[in-house]
Enzyme design. Structure first.
Site, mmCIF file in Angstrom:
data_model
loop_
_atom_site.group_PDB
_atom_site.id
_atom_site.type_symbol
_atom_site.label_atom_id
_atom_site.label_comp_id
_atom_site.label_asym_id
_atom_site.label_seq_id
_atom_site.Cartn_x
_atom_site.Cartn_y
_atom_site.Cartn_z
ATOM 1 N N HIS A 79 0.844 -1.207 0.000
ATOM 2 C CA HIS A 79 0.000 0.000 0.000
ATOM 3 C C HIS A 79 0.875 1.252 0.000
ATOM 4 O O HIS A 79 0.623 2.202 -0.747
ATOM 5 C CB HIS A 79 -0.872 0.061 1.269
ATOM 6 C CG HIS A 79 -1.957 -0.961 1.360
ATOM 7 N ND1 HIS A 79 -2.162 -1.730 2.484
ATOM 8 C CD2 HIS A 79 -2.928 -1.323 0.490
ATOM 9 C CE1 HIS A 79 -3.215 -2.519 2.306
ATOM 10 N NE2 HIS A 79 -3.691 -2.296 1.094
ATOM 11 N N LYS A 120 -19.891 -4.182 8.895
ATOM 12 C CA LYS A 120 -18.720 -5.041 8.688
ATOM 13 C C LYS A 120 -17.632 -4.806 9.740
ATOM 14 O O LYS A 120 -16.539 -5.348 9.623
ATOM 15 C CB LYS A 120 -18.139 -4.787 7.296
ATOM 16 C CG LYS A 120 -19.040 -5.268 6.174
ATOM 17 C CD LYS A 120 -18.316 -5.162 4.839
ATOM 18 C CE LYS A 120 -19.185 -5.682 3.714
ATOM 19 N NZ LYS A 120 -18.588 -5.395 2.401
ATOM 20 N N SER A 159 -2.556 -7.449 3.656
ATOM 21 C CA SER A 159 -2.910 -7.220 5.065
ATOM 22 C C SER A 159 -3.311 -8.535 5.726
ATOM 23 O O SER A 159 -2.934 -8.809 6.875
ATOM 24 C CB SER A 159 -4.074 -6.233 5.168
ATOM 25 O OG SER A 159 -3.745 -5.001 4.605
ATOM 26 N N ARG A 171 -1.292 -5.883 -7.573
ATOM 27 C CA ARG A 171 -0.102 -6.663 -7.227
ATOM 28 C C ARG A 171 0.177 -7.723 -8.279
ATOM 29 O O ARG A 171 1.321 -7.963 -8.639
ATOM 30 C CB ARG A 171 -0.295 -7.379 -5.881
ATOM 31 C CG ARG A 171 -0.232 -6.472 -4.691
ATOM 32 C CD ARG A 171 -0.747 -7.167 -3.465
ATOM 33 N NE ARG A 171 -2.133 -7.603 -3.680
ATOM 34 C CZ ARG A 171 -2.916 -8.088 -2.742
ATOM 35 N NH1 ARG A 171 -2.454 -8.255 -1.527
ATOM 36 N NH2 ARG A 171 -4.159 -8.432 -3.012
#
Ligand code: PNS
Length: 168
Positions: A16, A40, A128, A91
């Protein structure tokens, strides 16, 4: 031209940060925006405030970058606040299909353009979720995430261990 780099950032990774640093060289100003959804909230390891604190620390050296959050549709944030262009990182090819769908939807919903920046190959395997997974087992994530994320992950799992539960 200004840009927004939206995401969950649970927590921010070096991938990131690479995309953000490069976006900050292209655009006048980049806002890193944590997109959150009250329904969420339980799905994330870090609370919204924790993710914002980590982001502020990790981006402190980037003068034309600021940190924000928004709960709702990304296009509403972009259009209502005249935010410019959406920046997303890619990515690997596996990211492409999902990102293509979101970019098309955002253009249809709000005529907002998305620009993709390819994350440097050295970060192509970093996410992550993998950083959370490795950190949850006490593994070394110091080369994958900024120090603010690494410290927060260490603290989080030390606290979780202290309570006798592990949730990635
Ligand atoms: O870091 P992530 O989880 O890949 O980021 C995905 C994110 C937050 C950018 C995306 O889910 C999003 O924009 N959510 C906000 C709600 C929204 O606008 N959904 C419709 C996208 S078409």
């Amino acid at each position: 031209m200004n840009a927004v780099f939206p995401g969950s950032f649970d927590p921010i990774t070096n991938g990131h940060l690479d995309v953000l640093t490069r976006a900050a060289k292209i655009f006048e100003h980049v806002t890193v925006t944590v997109m959150h959804n009250a329904r969420k909230q339980g799905q994330h390891l870090f609370t919204l405030d924790e993710r914002l604190d980590i982001l502020r620390a990790a981006t402190a050296a980037l003068p034309n970058v600021s940190v924000d959050s928004f709960g709702g549709l990304l296009v509403n944030y972009m259009v209502q606040q005249n935010k410019g262009i959406i920046v997303r990182g890619l990515r690997a090819v596996s990211d492409y299909e999902y990102e293509l769908q979101i970019a098309h939807l955002n253009r249809q919903l709000g005529e907002v353009e998305t620009v993709f920046i390819m994350a440097a190959t050295r970060w192509s395997y970093v996410s992550s979720s993998m950083a959370r997974e490795i950190a949850s087992y006490g593994g070394d994530i110091s080369t994958m995430v900024p120090s603010a994320s690494a410290e927060a992950l260490r603290r989080k799992f030390a606290a979780v261990e202290g309570r006798g539960q592990a949730q990635v």
